[in-house]
Scaffold this active site. Structure first.
Site, PDB file in Angstrom:
ATOM      1  N   GLY A 133       0.789  -1.233   0.000  1.00 24.27           N
ATOM      2  CA  GLY A 133       0.000   0.000   0.000  1.00 24.27           C
ATOM      3  C   GLY A 133       0.818   1.278   0.000  1.00 24.27           C
ATOM      4  O   GLY A 133       0.348   2.320   0.456  1.00 24.27           O
ATOM      5  N   SER A 134       2.035   1.233  -0.564  1.00 26.97           N
ATOM      6  CA  SER A 134       2.813   2.480  -0.597  1.00 26.97           C
ATOM      7  C   SER A 134       2.158   3.499  -1.537  1.00 26.97           C
ATOM      8  O   SER A 134       2.226   4.704  -1.294  1.00 26.97           O
ATOM      9  CB  SER A 134       4.269   2.217  -0.992  1.00 26.97           C
ATOM     10  OG  SER A 134       4.368   1.850  -2.339  1.00 26.97           O
ATOM     11  N   MET A 157      -4.388  -7.251  -6.909  1.00 24.51           N
ATOM     12  CA  MET A 157      -3.937  -8.327  -7.784  1.00 24.51           C
ATOM     13  C   MET A 157      -5.062  -9.258  -8.254  1.00 24.51           C
ATOM     14  O   MET A 157      -4.862 -10.451  -8.430  1.00 24.51           O
ATOM     15  CB  MET A 157      -2.818  -9.119  -7.095  1.00 24.51           C
ATOM     16  CG  MET A 157      -1.557  -8.296  -6.897  1.00 24.51           C
ATOM     17  SD  MET A 157      -0.965  -7.531  -8.447  1.00 24.51           S
ATOM     18  CE  MET A 157       0.592  -6.825  -7.940  1.00 24.51           C
ATOM     19  N   ARG A 158      -6.252  -8.683  -8.446  1.00 26.33           N
ATOM     20  CA  ARG A 158      -7.351  -9.459  -9.021  1.00 26.33           C
ATOM     21  C   ARG A 158      -7.791  -8.759 -10.301  1.00 26.33           C
ATOM     22  O   ARG A 158      -7.886  -7.524 -10.335  1.00 26.33           O
ATOM     23  CB  ARG A 158      -8.559  -9.496  -8.075  1.00 26.33           C
ATOM     24  CG  ARG A 158      -8.375 -10.326  -6.831  1.00 26.33           C
ATOM     25  CD  ARG A 158      -9.594 -10.163  -5.940  1.00 26.33           C
ATOM     26  NE  ARG A 158     -10.788 -10.765  -6.527  1.00 26.33           N
ATOM     27  CZ  ARG A 158     -11.138 -12.034  -6.387  1.00 26.33           C
ATOM     28  NH1 ARG A 158     -10.390 -12.845  -5.667  1.00 26.33           N
ATOM     29  NH2 ARG A 158     -12.233 -12.501  -6.957  1.00 26.33           N
ATOM     30  N   HIS A 174       0.415   0.538 -13.270  1.00 25.05           N
ATOM     31  CA  HIS A 174       1.158  -0.657 -13.657  1.00 25.05           C
ATOM     32  C   HIS A 174       2.646  -0.322 -13.710  1.00 25.05           C
ATOM     33  O   HIS A 174       3.028   0.714 -14.280  1.00 25.05           O
ATOM     34  CB  HIS A 174       0.664  -1.162 -15.009  1.00 25.05           C
ATOM     35  CG  HIS A 174       1.343  -2.427 -15.416  1.00 25.05           C
ATOM     36  ND1 HIS A 174       1.063  -3.636 -14.803  1.00 25.05           N
ATOM     37  CD2 HIS A 174       2.328  -2.667 -16.315  1.00 25.05           C
ATOM     38  CE1 HIS A 174       1.841  -4.569 -15.329  1.00 25.05           C
ATOM     39  NE2 HIS A 174       2.626  -4.011 -16.242  1.00 25.05           N
TER      40      HIS A 174
HETATM   41  C1  GAR Z   1       2.952  -1.174  -7.636  1.00 24.61           C
HETATM   42  O1  GAR Z   1       4.281  -1.098  -8.116  1.00 24.61           O
HETATM   43  C2  GAR Z   1       1.985  -1.336  -8.773  1.00 24.61           C
HETATM   44  O2  GAR Z   1       2.406  -0.715  -9.948  1.00 24.61           O
HETATM   45  C3  GAR Z   1       1.974  -2.835  -8.934  1.00 24.61           C
HETATM   46  O3  GAR Z   1       1.974  -3.330  -7.625  1.00 24.61           O
HETATM   47  C4  GAR Z   1       2.740  -2.458  -6.818  1.00 24.61           C
HETATM   48  C5  GAR Z   1       1.972  -2.198  -5.534  1.00 24.61           C
HETATM   49  O4  GAR Z   1       2.787  -1.522  -4.610  1.00 24.61           O
HETATM   50  N1  GAR Z   1       0.815  -3.275  -9.655  1.00 24.61           N
HETATM   51  C6  GAR Z   1       0.837  -4.291 -10.517  1.00 24.61           C
HETATM   52  O5  GAR Z   1       1.805  -4.972 -10.733  1.00 24.61           O
HETATM   53  C7  GAR Z   1      -0.486  -4.527 -11.222  1.00 24.61           C
HETATM   54  N2  GAR Z   1      -0.338  -5.451 -12.296  1.00 24.61           N
HETATM   55  P1  GAR Z   1       2.167  -0.870  -3.309  1.00 24.61           P
HETATM   56  O6  GAR Z   1       1.288  -1.930  -2.635  1.00 24.61           O
HETATM   57  O7  GAR Z   1       3.352  -0.518  -2.464  1.00 24.61           O
HETATM   58  O8  GAR Z   1       1.361   0.323  -3.725  1.00 24.61           O
END
Ligand code: GAR
Length: 203
Positions: free
Chosen positions: A12-13, A91-92, A110
């Site tokens: 969740g950053s 991630m869904r 993304h």
């Molecule tokens: C982020 O880097 C986002 O771009 C990626 O997950 C990470 C979540 O980080 N999303 C994907 O890969 C979607 N296909 P966070 O939980 O620290 O915000």
């Protein structure tokens, strides 16, 4: 004031960056009213509670199909009068039902320059492919996997000594700036979708 729901599966950053951008006034016209995670122990839920924002674990175990899960989620979001759904490491893959209910009101971030390296391993796939430049993309969500119209993109260089972790760290830093900006633009009607293109009216 529009209501934003952030959906997150992990750390969740990005959620944190969005909440802080609202506090600073960098996102105007909206507030994070709700955070939902499909994972019970997602740190994103703690980050939300730390700011006094309602945070809910929405478990998929109770539902027999993806669509049933999404129908329950949509009902909940509508009850809470959510205007904009922001996916931040959720991630869904959303079902067409969900996408239709929140037509052009769902954003995703993304960690690659789409349409390259879609899916759940965007950073790793780019590194393994050997590209010298990757980046991140904020886009509207449609029925496909990371295929909707692109709102903002920014490049990040790949260094010879990068690992997935070091590269993702630098991409994260850009995401934390790009996502709040895109949310502000969408909330304030500065983004017009023309076919596949998003035309931005910078303020
Ligand atoms: C982020 O880097 C986002 O771009 C990626 O997950 C990470 C979540 O980080 N999303 C994907 O890969 C979607 N296909 P966070 O939980 O620290 O915000």
């Amino acid at each position: 004031m529009k209501n934003i729901a952030v959906l997150a599966s992990g750390s969740g950053s990005n959620l944190q960056a969005i909440m802080e951008a609202v506090e600073r006034g960098d996102i105007r016209g909206g507030r994070v009213s709700l955070v939902i995670s499909d994972r019970k122990n997602a740190y994103a839920l703690e980050r939300a509670r730390g700011k006094g924002i309602p945070a809910l674990h929405f478990s998929a175990l109770k539902y027999s199909s993806r669509e049933e899960y999404d129908r329950a989620l949509v009902t909940y979001l509508e009850k809470r009068q959510i205007d904009l759904v922001v996916l931040a490491g959720f991630m869904r893959l959303l079902t067409p039902y969900f996408v239709l209910c929140f037509h052009q009101r769902i954003l995703n971030i993304h960690p690659a320059l789409l349409p390259s390296f879609p899916g759940v391993r965007g950073v790793e796939d780019a590194l393994n492919y050997g590209v010298k430049v990757t980046g991140c993309t904020v886009h509207f969500v449609d029925e496909g996997m990371d295929t909707g119209p692109i709102i903002l993109q920014e490049a990040v260089p790949v260094y010879d000594n990068d690992t997935t972790e070091t590269l993702h760290q630098r991409i994260h830093a850009v995401e934390h700036r790009l996502y709040p900006r895109a949310i502000h633009l969408v909330l304030n009607d500065k983004v017009t979708i023309k076919g596949r293109r998003c035309i931005i009216d910078e303020d």
